[in-house]
Design an enzyme around this catalytic site. Structure first.
Site, PDB file in Angstrom:
ATOM      1  N   HIS A  17     -56.172 -13.332   1.012  1.00 45.07           N
ATOM      2  CA  HIS A  17     -55.714 -11.940   1.063  1.00 45.07           C
ATOM      3  C   HIS A  17     -56.320 -11.147  -0.083  1.00 45.07           C
ATOM      4  O   HIS A  17     -57.010 -11.713  -0.940  1.00 45.07           O
ATOM      5  CB  HIS A  17     -54.189 -11.851   1.071  1.00 45.07           C
ATOM      6  CG  HIS A  17     -53.499 -12.464  -0.116  1.00 45.07           C
ATOM      7  ND1 HIS A  17     -53.554 -13.807  -0.413  1.00 45.07           N
ATOM      8  CD2 HIS A  17     -52.721 -11.903  -1.089  1.00 45.07           C
ATOM      9  CE1 HIS A  17     -52.839 -14.056  -1.498  1.00 45.07           C
ATOM     10  NE2 HIS A  17     -52.328 -12.923  -1.927  1.00 45.07           N
ATOM     11  N   HIS A  75     -55.140  -9.391  -2.687  1.00 45.74           N
ATOM     12  CA  HIS A  75     -54.575  -9.226  -4.030  1.00 45.74           C
ATOM     13  C   HIS A  75     -55.564  -9.687  -5.096  1.00 45.74           C
ATOM     14  O   HIS A  75     -56.284 -10.673  -4.917  1.00 45.74           O
ATOM     15  CB  HIS A  75     -53.254  -9.991  -4.149  1.00 45.74           C
ATOM     16  CG  HIS A  75     -52.125  -9.319  -3.429  1.00 45.74           C
ATOM     17  ND1 HIS A  75     -50.926  -9.939  -3.164  1.00 45.74           N
ATOM     18  CD2 HIS A  75     -52.005  -8.049  -2.920  1.00 45.74           C
ATOM     19  CE1 HIS A  75     -50.126  -9.093  -2.511  1.00 45.74           C
ATOM     20  NE2 HIS A  75     -50.755  -7.949  -2.357  1.00 45.74           N
ATOM     21  N   ASP A 127     -55.406 -11.328  -7.792  1.00 48.59           N
ATOM     22  CA  ASP A 127     -55.370 -12.695  -8.312  1.00 48.59           C
ATOM     23  C   ASP A 127     -55.896 -13.708  -7.303  1.00 48.59           C
ATOM     24  O   ASP A 127     -55.892 -14.909  -7.581  1.00 48.59           O
ATOM     25  CB  ASP A 127     -53.951 -13.071  -8.768  1.00 48.59           C
ATOM     26  CG  ASP A 127     -52.898 -12.839  -7.694  1.00 48.59           C
ATOM     27  OD1 ASP A 127     -53.112 -12.024  -6.788  1.00 48.59           O
ATOM     28  OD2 ASP A 127     -51.830 -13.484  -7.776  1.00 48.59           O
ATOM     29  N   HIS A 128     -56.375 -13.238  -6.171  1.00 48.68           N
ATOM     30  CA  HIS A 128     -56.987 -14.124  -5.175  1.00 48.68           C
ATOM     31  C   HIS A 128     -58.407 -13.697  -4.817  1.00 48.68           C
ATOM     32  O   HIS A 128     -59.161 -14.507  -4.280  1.00 48.68           O
ATOM     33  CB  HIS A 128     -56.131 -14.152  -3.901  1.00 48.68           C
ATOM     34  CG  HIS A 128     -54.797 -14.785  -4.094  1.00 48.68           C
ATOM     35  ND1 HIS A 128     -54.520 -16.091  -3.731  1.00 48.68           N
ATOM     36  CD2 HIS A 128     -53.665 -14.306  -4.645  1.00 48.68           C
ATOM     37  CE1 HIS A 128     -53.262 -16.372  -4.044  1.00 48.68           C
ATOM     38  NE2 HIS A 128     -52.723 -15.309  -4.604  1.00 48.68           N
ATOM     39  N   HIS A 161     -46.682 -11.532   3.573  1.00 54.12           N
ATOM     40  CA  HIS A 161     -46.933 -11.271   2.151  1.00 54.12           C
ATOM     41  C   HIS A 161     -47.862 -10.063   2.033  1.00 54.12           C
ATOM     42  O   HIS A 161     -47.616  -9.144   1.243  1.00 54.12           O
ATOM     43  CB  HIS A 161     -47.540 -12.505   1.499  1.00 54.12           C
ATOM     44  CG  HIS A 161     -47.803 -12.352   0.036  1.00 54.12           C
ATOM     45  ND1 HIS A 161     -46.795 -12.304  -0.900  1.00 54.12           N
ATOM     46  CD2 HIS A 161     -48.969 -12.226  -0.663  1.00 54.12           C
ATOM     47  CE1 HIS A 161     -47.309 -12.149  -2.102  1.00 54.12           C
ATOM     48  NE2 HIS A 161     -48.636 -12.096  -1.988  1.00 54.12           N
ATOM     49  N   ASP A 185     -50.588 -17.206  -0.404  1.00 54.75           N
ATOM     50  CA  ASP A 185     -49.234 -16.835  -0.835  1.00 54.75           C
ATOM     51  C   ASP A 185     -48.255 -16.797   0.337  1.00 54.75           C
ATOM     52  O   ASP A 185     -47.299 -16.019   0.323  1.00 54.75           O
ATOM     53  CB  ASP A 185     -49.261 -15.467  -1.536  1.00 54.75           C
ATOM     54  CG  ASP A 185     -49.809 -15.548  -2.949  1.00 54.75           C
ATOM     55  OD1 ASP A 185     -50.142 -16.664  -3.395  1.00 54.75           O
ATOM     56  OD2 ASP A 185     -49.917 -14.496  -3.600  1.00 54.75           O
ATOM     57  N   HIS A 211     -50.556 -20.647  -6.015  1.00 56.93           N
ATOM     58  CA  HIS A 211     -49.990 -20.549  -7.363  1.00 56.93           C
ATOM     59  C   HIS A 211     -49.217 -21.823  -7.711  1.00 56.93           C
ATOM     60  O   HIS A 211     -48.662 -22.483  -6.827  1.00 56.93           O
ATOM     61  CB  HIS A 211     -49.033 -19.357  -7.479  1.00 56.93           C
ATOM     62  CG  HIS A 211     -49.703 -18.037  -7.306  1.00 56.93           C
ATOM     63  ND1 HIS A 211     -50.414 -17.423  -8.314  1.00 56.93           N
ATOM     64  CD2 HIS A 211     -49.775 -17.214  -6.232  1.00 56.93           C
ATOM     65  CE1 HIS A 211     -50.888 -16.273  -7.864  1.00 56.93           C
ATOM     66  NE2 HIS A 211     -50.520 -16.120  -6.607  1.00 56.93           N
TER      67      HIS A 211
END
Length: 250
Positions: free
Chosen positions: A22, A24, A26-27, A78, A102, A141
């Site tokens: 996805h 975001h 942090d990905h 998410h 996530d 995570h």
């Protein structure tokens, strides 16, 4: 991305494609820089918001990278464009793997930022929950200890949760990963996969599986972090008055 490039160099391999779950940061934040450093790099994903996206994939689409086969599993909730990736090799003795981003965590699931409890229930029961039970779960995570503390609150008598939490704490103390788990294990301690269990329904005060899931997510979102104990050396210094000069009023 430079840490990834160092791993690639040490392993003496060539990075040809990125599968992004996805958009975001942090990905996906390294995609654009990697694409600039590695011309021709293919970036797969299901959301136009993913940086450097070159190939938009859809649910059920299959990809091949050498002997590795990939099935794209669309799991919106998410984010509205979240995609998981199920991987296996034909005629390999190794268990298949799920890169769940996530959506599914060890002992938990992702927050419903852009979706509904109905969507997450479908994701967990129909899309991911039906995969082979020996599937290894590689989530996005390391939040296993926190998830399992919540799971223990939901099912305080669940011995599997207690054992897994103790194991996860020890792994944390030793700075070792708790990922991956297996899908079969998740059904034993992950409350979001146990919405039909009496203890979980009793905790939420609901019986309909979707409503149980909705209530669980709400409880998890409000699950307070335990108060950290003050540093004993700092407290001793405080009592001795060593902080006095710093605490004097002007």
């Amino acid at each position: 991305p430079f840490q990834l490039l160092e791993i690639i160099r040490k392993e003496d391999v060539v990075l040809r494609a990125i599968l992004t779950t996805h958009h975001h940061w942090d990905h996906a934040r390294g995609n654009e820089e990697l694409a600039q450093l590695l011309p021709g790099l293919q970036v797969f994903g299901a959301d136009e918001r993913i940086g450097a996206l070159t190939h938009r994939v859809s649910h059920g689409q299959e990809l091949s990278f050498g002997t590795i086969r990939v099935r794209c599993l669309f799991t919106p909730c998410h984010t509205s464009g979240h995609m998981c990736y199920f991987m296996w090799e034909d005629d390999s003795p190794d268990a298949p793997a799920l890169f769940s981003g996530d959506t599914l965590f060890v002992g938990g699931c992702g927050q419903f930022f852009e979706g509904t409890a109905e969507q997450m229930h479908t994701n967990l029961t129909q899309i991911l929950g039906t995969l082979p039970k020996d599937t290894k779960i590689f989530c996005g995570h390391e939040c296993t200890v926190r998830n399992l503390k919540f799971a223990l609150k939901v099912e305080p008598e669940n011995e599997v949760v207690k054992e897994k939490l103790a194991w996860a704490k020890q792994r944390d103390d030793e700075d070792l990963p708790t990922v991956p788990s297996t899908l079969q294990e998740e059904f034993l301690y992950n409350p979001f996969l146990r919405v039909t269990e009496e203890a979980v329904q009793r905790f939420t005060g609901r019986t309909d599986p979707v409503e149980v899931l909705r209530a669980l997510r709400s409880h998890r979102d409000n699950f307070k972090k335990p108060k950290e104990r003050p540093n004993p050396q700092a407290m001793l210094a405080f009592h001795w008055g060593l902080f006095g000069p710093f605490l004097e009023k002007k």
